[in-house]
Design an enzyme around this catalytic site. Structure first.
Site, mmCIF file in Angstrom:
data_model
loop_
_atom_site.group_PDB
_atom_site.id
_atom_site.type_symbol
_atom_site.label_atom_id
_atom_site.label_comp_id
_atom_site.label_asym_id
_atom_site.label_seq_id
_atom_site.Cartn_x
_atom_site.Cartn_y
_atom_site.Cartn_z
ATOM 1 N N CYS A 185 30.432 43.175 45.549
ATOM 2 C CA CYS A 185 31.808 42.920 45.118
ATOM 3 C C CYS A 185 32.043 41.420 45.122
ATOM 4 O O CYS A 185 31.613 40.731 46.054
ATOM 5 C CB CYS A 185 32.774 43.611 46.087
ATOM 6 S SG CYS A 185 34.511 43.373 45.679
ATOM 7 N N LEU A 186 32.750 40.947 44.105
ATOM 8 C CA LEU A 186 33.036 39.510 44.042
ATOM 9 C C LEU A 186 33.922 39.068 45.207
ATOM 10 O O LEU A 186 33.955 37.890 45.539
ATOM 11 C CB LEU A 186 33.713 39.167 42.712
ATOM 12 C CG LEU A 186 32.855 39.437 41.457
ATOM 13 C CD1 LEU A 186 33.672 39.183 40.201
ATOM 14 C CD2 LEU A 186 31.590 38.588 41.462
ATOM 15 N N GLN B 190 42.298 41.259 42.848
ATOM 16 C CA GLN B 190 41.291 40.288 43.294
ATOM 17 C C GLN B 190 41.649 38.857 42.926
ATOM 18 O O GLN B 190 41.081 37.910 43.482
ATOM 19 C CB GLN B 190 39.910 40.631 42.714
ATOM 20 C CG GLN B 190 39.294 41.897 43.320
ATOM 21 C CD GLN B 190 37.926 42.172 42.750
ATOM 22 O OE1 GLN B 190 37.806 42.755 41.680
ATOM 23 N NE2 GLN B 190 36.888 41.743 43.445
ATOM 24 N N HIS C 94 34.773 51.985 41.886
ATOM 25 C CA HIS C 94 34.855 50.774 42.715
ATOM 26 C C HIS C 94 36.080 49.938 42.320
ATOM 27 O O HIS C 94 36.846 49.515 43.202
ATOM 28 C CB HIS C 94 33.554 49.960 42.537
ATOM 29 C CG HIS C 94 33.559 48.628 43.206
ATOM 30 N ND1 HIS C 94 32.682 48.297 44.223
ATOM 31 C CD2 HIS C 94 34.332 47.517 43.022
ATOM 32 C CE1 HIS C 94 32.933 47.056 44.627
ATOM 33 N NE2 HIS C 94 33.918 46.557 43.910
ATOM 34 N N GLU C 95 36.244 49.721 41.007
ATOM 35 C CA GLU C 95 37.353 48.862 40.565
ATOM 36 C C GLU C 95 38.705 49.506 40.861
ATOM 37 O O GLU C 95 39.639 48.823 41.313
ATOM 38 C CB GLU C 95 37.234 48.536 39.072
ATOM 39 C CG GLU C 95 36.017 47.709 38.690
ATOM 40 C CD GLU C 95 35.785 46.489 39.559
ATOM 41 O OE1 GLU C 95 36.770 45.866 40.011
ATOM 42 O OE2 GLU C 95 34.617 46.161 39.810
ATOM 43 N N HIS D 106 40.128 49.100 44.300
ATOM 44 C CA HIS D 106 40.822 47.834 44.573
ATOM 45 C C HIS D 106 42.340 47.979 44.410
ATOM 46 O O HIS D 106 43.105 47.271 45.059
ATOM 47 C CB HIS D 106 40.339 46.731 43.635
ATOM 48 C CG HIS D 106 39.043 46.083 44.046
ATOM 49 N ND1 HIS D 106 38.923 45.299 45.170
ATOM 50 C CD2 HIS D 106 37.819 46.088 43.476
ATOM 51 C CE1 HIS D 106 37.678 44.851 45.261
ATOM 52 N NE2 HIS D 106 36.978 45.316 44.251
ATOM 53 N N GLY E 92 32.815 43.924 36.948
ATOM 54 C CA GLY E 92 34.178 44.425 36.942
ATOM 55 C C GLY E 92 35.074 43.521 37.763
ATOM 56 O O GLY E 92 34.599 42.734 38.594
HETATM 57 NI NI NI Z 1 34.979 44.736 43.949
#
Ligand code: NI
Length: 176
Positions: A99-100, A51, A141-142, A145, A46
């Site tokens: 997480c990225l 981000q 989670h997404e 953000h 995701g």
């Molecule tokens: Ni993330």
């Protein structure tokens, strides 16, 4: 175009993102294409617009079943704008997240096991789904953000937060 992914500590990750106010525009379609390219390049499940530094309420997620995610059920590839989440269960389940924007780390995070999520696709068509398990976790989670929340902020027990290589030695686990 692949964009650099902002990492935790970057102030733009902490903003409350602005609603998407124009659907089906060339700019929006280009942004979504860039986000998929960026997410696939990073092997993510995701990605949220903040981000990559874009201050809009837009997330993408999803992947087919593959070897690297053998424990996770597939999640339909989705573009979700202006999402709203409704928790359908009071009780939360702990699960590991990465997480990225927090590369190389994992943490155990409590999330609602079952949710309803609503929003719009890039053409302005409504999306209304019930999700459970990993699908529900990814969406929560997404969407976090979009409110400036990174998963470490939701970790309750920091004995279950650390470097992936130390927590899961010998396992090839991607960042998400
Ligand atoms: Ni993330």
């Amino acid at each position: 175009m692949i964009h650099p992914i902002l990492r935790m500590g970057e102030p733009r990750l902490l903003r409350i993102a602005q609603p998407v106010d124009a659907f089906d525009t060339p700019e929006l379609h280009a942004l979504v294409a860039d986000m998929f390219e960026t997410m696939h390049d990073a092997n993510g499940a995701g990605l949220a617009a903040p981000q990559i530094g874009v201050d809009r309420r837009l997330v993408i997620f999803g992947f087919a079943a593959d070897a690297q995610r053998s424990d996770d059920d597939p999640v339909p590839e989705t573009v979700l704008l202006n999402p709203v989440i409704e928790k359908l269960e009071v009780e939360e389940q702990d699960g590991w997240e990465g997480c990225l924007s927090v590369p190389g780390m994992r943490g155990l995070v409590p999330r609602a096991e079952r949710i309803r999520y609503r929003g719009f696709d890039p053409f302005g068509k409504p999306i209304d789904r019930i999700a459970t398990g990993f699908h529900a976790r990814v969406v929560q989670h997404e969407c976090d953000h979009l409110d400036g929340i990174l998963y470490p902020m939701r970790v309750r027990d920091f004995t279950h937060f650390g470097f992936t290589e130390e927590l899961f030695p010998g396992q090839d686990i991607v960042d998400d």
